[in-house]
Design a protein around this motif. Structure first.
Motif, PDB file in Angstrom:
ATOM      1  N   MET A   1       0.830  -1.203   0.000  1.00 21.15           N
ATOM      2  CA  MET A   1       0.000   0.000   0.000  1.00 21.15           C
ATOM      3  C   MET A   1       0.865   1.254   0.000  1.00 21.15           C
ATOM      4  N   ALA A   2       1.991   1.207   0.699  1.00 21.89           N
ATOM      5  CA  ALA A   2       2.882   2.370   0.695  1.00 21.89           C
ATOM      6  C   ALA A   2       3.414   2.627  -0.709  1.00 21.89           C
ATOM      7  N   MET A   3       3.786   1.555  -1.423  1.00 21.21           N
ATOM      8  CA  MET A   3       4.264   1.728  -2.801  1.00 21.21           C
ATOM      9  C   MET A   3       3.150   2.257  -3.698  1.00 21.21           C
ATOM     10  N   ILE A   4       1.954   1.715  -3.537  1.00 18.74           N
ATOM     11  CA  ILE A   4       0.815   2.183  -4.333  1.00 18.74           C
ATOM     12  C   ILE A   4       0.547   3.654  -4.035  1.00 18.74           C
ATOM     13  N   GLY A   5       0.627   4.025  -2.755  1.00 13.97           N
ATOM     14  CA  GLY A   5       0.394   5.412  -2.372  1.00 13.97           C
ATOM     15  C   GLY A   5       1.402   6.364  -2.967  1.00 13.97           C
ATOM     16  N   ARG A   6       2.689   5.975  -2.960  1.00 10.12           N
ATOM     17  CA  ARG A   6       3.726   6.844  -3.538  1.00 10.12           C
ATOM     18  C   ARG A   6       3.530   7.006  -5.041  1.00 10.12           C
ATOM     19  N   GLU A   7       3.239   5.900  -5.723  1.00 11.98           N
ATOM     20  CA  GLU A   7       3.034   5.980  -7.168  1.00 11.98           C
ATOM     21  C   GLU A   7       1.812   6.837  -7.494  1.00 11.98           C
ATOM     22  N   THR A   8       0.763   6.705  -6.688  1.00 13.45           N
ATOM     23  CA  THR A   8      -0.443   7.489  -6.928  1.00 13.45           C
ATOM     24  C   THR A   8      -0.187   8.977  -6.729  1.00 13.45           C
ATOM     25  N   GLU A   9       0.512   9.336  -5.659  1.00 10.42           N
ATOM     26  CA  GLU A   9       0.801  10.748  -5.405  1.00 10.42           C
ATOM     27  C   GLU A   9       1.662  11.343  -6.515  1.00 10.42           C
ATOM     28  N   SER A  10       2.639  10.572  -6.996  1.00 17.34           N
ATOM     29  CA  SER A  10       3.477  11.066  -8.100  1.00 17.34           C
ATOM     30  C   SER A  10       2.645  11.311  -9.348  1.00 17.34           C
ATOM     31  N   ALA A  11       1.698  10.404  -9.620  1.00 18.61           N
ATOM     32  CA  ALA A  11       0.849  10.581 -10.790  1.00 18.61           C
ATOM     33  C   ALA A  11      -0.120  11.742 -10.604  1.00 18.61           C
ATOM     34  N   LEU A  12      -0.674  11.900  -9.396  1.00 15.94           N
ATOM     35  CA  LEU A  12      -1.614  12.992  -9.150  1.00 15.94           C
ATOM     36  C   LEU A  12      -0.933  14.353  -9.231  1.00 15.94           C
ATOM     37  N   PRO A  25      -9.338  17.020 -13.528  1.00 18.91           N
ATOM     38  CA  PRO A  25     -10.113  16.118 -12.655  1.00 18.91           C
ATOM     39  C   PRO A  25     -10.361  14.745 -13.263  1.00 18.91           C
ATOM     40  N   ASP A  26     -10.568  14.649 -14.562  1.00 16.36           N
ATOM     41  CA  ASP A  26     -10.814  13.344 -15.177  1.00 16.36           C
ATOM     42  C   ASP A  26      -9.588  12.451 -15.062  1.00 16.36           C
ATOM     43  N   ALA A  27      -8.406  13.021 -15.322  1.00 12.61           N
ATOM     44  CA  ALA A  27      -7.177  12.237 -15.191  1.00 12.61           C
ATOM     45  C   ALA A  27      -6.950  11.826 -13.742  1.00 12.61           C
ATOM     46  N   ALA A  28      -7.250  12.734 -12.803  1.00 13.40           N
ATOM     47  CA  ALA A  28      -7.093  12.401 -11.391  1.00 13.40           C
ATOM     48  C   ALA A  28      -8.033  11.270 -10.990  1.00 13.40           C
ATOM     49  N   ALA A  29      -9.265  11.280 -11.507  1.00 16.92           N
ATOM     50  CA  ALA A  29     -10.212  10.205 -11.195  1.00 16.92           C
ATOM     51  C   ALA A  29      -9.712   8.866 -11.739  1.00 16.92           C
ATOM     52  N   ASP A  30      -9.146   8.866 -12.950  1.00 18.97           N
ATOM     53  CA  ASP A  30      -8.599   7.624 -13.518  1.00 18.97           C
ATOM     54  C   ASP A  30      -7.440   7.098 -12.676  1.00 18.97           C
ATOM     55  N   ILE A  31      -6.590   7.996 -12.195  1.00 20.01           N
ATOM     56  CA  ILE A  31      -5.445   7.588 -11.376  1.00 20.01           C
ATOM     57  C   ILE A  31      -5.924   6.972 -10.068  1.00 20.01           C
ATOM     58  N   ARG A  32      -6.929   7.584  -9.451  1.00 20.05           N
ATOM     59  CA  ARG A  32      -7.444   7.031  -8.191  1.00 20.05           C
ATOM     60  C   ARG A  32      -8.133   5.688  -8.414  1.00 20.05           C
ATOM     61  N   ALA A  33      -8.824   5.533  -9.531  1.00 21.59           N
ATOM     62  CA  ALA A  33      -9.455   4.247  -9.836  1.00 21.59           C
ATOM     63  C   ALA A  33      -8.400   3.156 -10.010  1.00 21.59           C
ATOM     64  N   HIS A  34      -7.311   3.497 -10.685  1.00 16.24           N
ATOM     65  CA  HIS A  34      -6.212   2.534 -10.844  1.00 16.24           C
ATOM     66  C   HIS A  34      -5.608   2.185  -9.484  1.00 16.24           C
TER      67      HIS A  34
END
Length: 367
Positions: A1-12, A25-34
């Motif tokens: 989860m920590a790795m997923i969280g870091r990757e998500t924050e970098s993408a956001l 916002p659309d790209a952010a929603a896709d990133i959170r869904a992933h």
């Protein structure tokens, strides 16, 4: 989860402007869904098959620990993880409406329980891995303990007791490793209690830190400053302007009102607070942390940081008043403060270039 969280924050970060506001916002929603899909997959692959067994093992280990203040909190955490495990199982067993909307609904129901495991699962893992090494394997005699404690206190007064590491044992008592220097030789000693408060004692001496780690009671996971804070459920970052940008705004200003607004931006309060207000919040939070250590040094540092926070508050008000006075001047910079041209003008096209100096020939000299 920590790795997923870091990757998500970098993408956001790629979906936000320089102030931290989401502009895609659309790209952010896709990133959170992933991110949600990755978290569900990680749980079902690695934790779901053994979650119940892990909690059962942790509870048995918890029942065998000596009484301590933190055990009730740990038991509550294990109960919460068990509730989250059951909730995740119910959601995953429930049929999901096909399509993105159904997936989002499932993830919304799962996310609080997945992050509960991500935030608190380390306590269950620690208890399950406990090796029962809770008692000091080589206790000193009463006479030896008194002798080493007196030596360590004398070294502390001389400034020759160097603290290196600290942790809490299962019984809730702090243990600190230190180098005791005497006659140009150093010995690793273990202290029980707060080294800056009366009553601490030496409970062992060792040839090196590795030996001490093998012989002393195992450390338990440290606590948290705020019980309701989650690394995986952070609020959307507030818009923030850096001091560097505010300084640039002042440099580029020509009207007193513009420079005044930049200064006021540093002291602005509220959701989009300025950097000086954020600094005050940092000092106040640091004071809370130091106080939560529950040590003599921690209480002293709390008082220092609290005093600094009050000074920053006073400074904020002074800067705010000065900025308002600057804006009230209704003035502009005088025109004689002219800019420096980046490029100097060259000669006109029809201008005859200057005649170069005549070349003089020199005879080569030979030896």
């Amino acid at each position: 989860m920590a790795m997923i969280g870091r990757e998500t924050e970098s993408a956001l970060d790629m979906t936000r402007d320089r102030y931290g506001r989401t502009v895609r916002p659309d790209a952010a929603a896709d990133i959170r869904a992933h991110s949600d899909r990755a978290a569900v997959e990680a749980y079902t692959t690695y934790l779901a098959p053994c979650a119940d067994a892990l909690l059962d093992t942790a509870r048995r280990a918890l029942d065998e620990l000596p009484p301590a203040r933190h055990l009730a909190g740990w038991r509550t955490v294990l109960d919460g993880l068990a509730a989250s495990t059951a909730a995740i199982r119910r959601v995953l067993d429930r049929p999901t409406t096909p399509g993105p909307a159904g997936e989002r609904a499932q993830h919304k129901a799962l996310w609080p329980h997945l992050t509960a495991w991500a935030d608190h699962g380390f306590i269950a893992s620690h208890l399950a891995d406990l090796d029962q090494r809770q008692q000091h394997k080589a206790p000193l005699t009463v006479e030896e303990q008194q002798m080493w404690t007196e030596m360590a206190r004398a070294a502390q007064k001389r400034g020759e007791l160097e603290l290196t590491e600290s942790w809490y044992a299962a019984d809730g008592q702090p243990i600190t490793l230190a180098y005791l220097v005497e006659d140009d030789a150093s010995t690793v000693v273990a202290l029980r209690g707060d080294p800056d408060a009366p009553g601490w004692q030496v409970i062992g001496h060792y040839a090196h830190e590795y030996e001490a780690g093998q012989m002393l009671p195992a450390p338990v996971p440290p606590g948290v400053l705020r019980a309701d804070v989650s690394e995986f459920n952070r609020a959307e970052p507030a818009p923030e302007v850096s001091l560097q940008e505010l300084t640039r705004d002042v440099v580029e200003s020509q009207h007193a009102g513009d420079a005044s607004n930049a200064l006021l931006g540093a002291t602005q309060r509220g959701h989009d607070a300025g950097p000086m207000v954020r600094l005050q919040e940092l000092l106040e939070t640091g004071a809370q942390f130091a106080g939560a250590l529950e040590t003599v040094q921690g209480r002293q540092i709390t008082a220092r940081l609290a005093a600094l926070g009050r000074q920053i508050e006073f400074l904020n008000r002074e800067v705010e008043e000065a900025a308002e006075d600057l804006g009230a001047t209704v003035a502009v910079l005088p025109p004689h403060r002219t800019p420096v041209p980046r490029f100097r003008p060259g000669p006109a096209v029809e201008t005859t270039p200057p005649t170069p100096p005549p070349r003089t020939s020199t005879t080569a000299r030979h030896r």
